[in-house]
Design a protein around this motif. Structure first.
Motif: not given
Length: 343
Positions: A150-171
């Protein structure tokens, strides 16, 4: 330190103050802190920066430029092969500057007021069929990774996940699904091999942002948020408009595109020597990767040409300090939020 609650489960979020809260009022105190916000440039300082850029603005021959462009994938794979995940730090400031990524916004699926402005998000998603590279992912019409989210986020140019993993851990919003892609297959493999990568909540894939004919594994009109952190600057300026316009089609009505990238006359630009310029304000680093330095007006033009509405377009002029070596470094970043018009 703030304590947030979602679905009766406590989450502890470490928020850094939003940029623009620490001001240097007495130059004699410059080495009292590691960084100062919203540092005003003098006319002399800006003139010196312009002169420095002009001195090193002779572009390389076209054949050399073509070589760097054609080997871009090789250079970025080499970059991540060398650095892996040692070069990067998780971006915990994301939730302060971009509250759209935090659980209080995505859980409620409504506008979340903050210092940077509110962004609306719609719950309704549009089903679609995918073809090409990602066709094998479709089992039935409208079925795609994260199709039940119901809520979708796309990161473009994610590299090694330094944005993705904080989102998954926090949200921990149960309706959240995060997509992430990168031009480098090496970077994507590093994301997938991370112990915190959860295929039930995240989908990582290789994608060339500049290839506007390539399919995304997500139907148009289904994303709430698209994140671009120091990635648009890696594209050739001539490819930027088409890339942003293609991304904009993925957003829901009310969906938002979040960007943070290099601003004109950033320290990194002023450090380039002769023989590194590819085009005006566009350079190649020693490792072969490329970088552009933006103005606010340029980014505003890119987003509005993609039919997105301005929510925020700010310059973050920051003075970073090396107290041990008694050095000062002027950084210039631009932060933007532009959204798809709500229905």
């Amino acid at each position: 330190l703030f304590l947030k609650y979602t679905v009766n489960l406590p989450i502890v979020l470490l928020y850094e103050p939003q940029f623009g809260t620490r001001f240097l009022t007495d130059p004699r105190q410059v080495f009292q802190h590691n960084a100062w916000d919203n540092v005003e440039w003098t006319d002399e300082q800006e003139a010196t920066a312009k002169k420095k850029v002009l001195e090193n603005s002779q572009p390389l021959p076209p054949e050399k430029q073509e070589e760097y462009d054609s080997r871009a994938n090789e250079y970025w794979n080499g970059f991540y092969t060398i650095h892996e995940n040692r070069f990067f730090k998780d971006r915990h400031w994301l939730f302060t500057e971009f509250p759209e990524l935090a659980p209080q916004c995505s859980l409620n699926h409504e506008s979340h007021p903050g210092a940077s402005g509110a962004v609306e998000s719609q719950q309704n998603s549009q089903d679609g069929e995918q073809s090409g590279e990602h066709a094998a992912l479709s089992h039935t019409d409208g079925d795609f990774p994260g199709s039940s989210a119901t809520y979708r986020i796309l990161e473009v140019g994610c590299g090694v996940g330094n944005t993705v993993f904080p989102i998954l851990k926090t949200n921990n919003d149960p309706g959240l699904f995060v997509y992430c892609c990168d031009f480098s297959s090496t970077a994507v493999e590093l994301v997938k091999s991370n112990p915190e990568y959860d295929p039930g909540r995240c989908y990582a894939f290789v994608h060339d942002l500049s290839d506007v004919e390539a399919n995304y594994p997500i139907p148009d009109g289904t994303l709430d948020v698209i994140v671009l952190i120091f990635v648009l600057s890696a594209l050739h300026p001539k490819k930027m408009q088409a890339s942003i316009s293609r991304l904009a089609r993925l957003l829901k009505p009310g969906g938002v595109m979040l960007l943070r990238d290099y601003g004109r006359y950033d320290m990194a630009q002023l450090r380039f020597k002769k023989g590194r310029c590819l085009a005006e304000n566009f350079y190649v680093r020693g490792d072969g990767t490329q970088v552009y330095f933006f103005t606010q007006d340029e980014l505003h033009e890119l987003f509005t040409q993609a039919k997105l509405e301005k929510v925020q377009n700010l310059v973050d002029r920051r003075l970073q300090v090396n107290r041990g070596k008694q050095l000062t470094m002027y950084r210039v970043w631009i932060q933007c939020k532009y959204r798809q018009a709500p229905v």
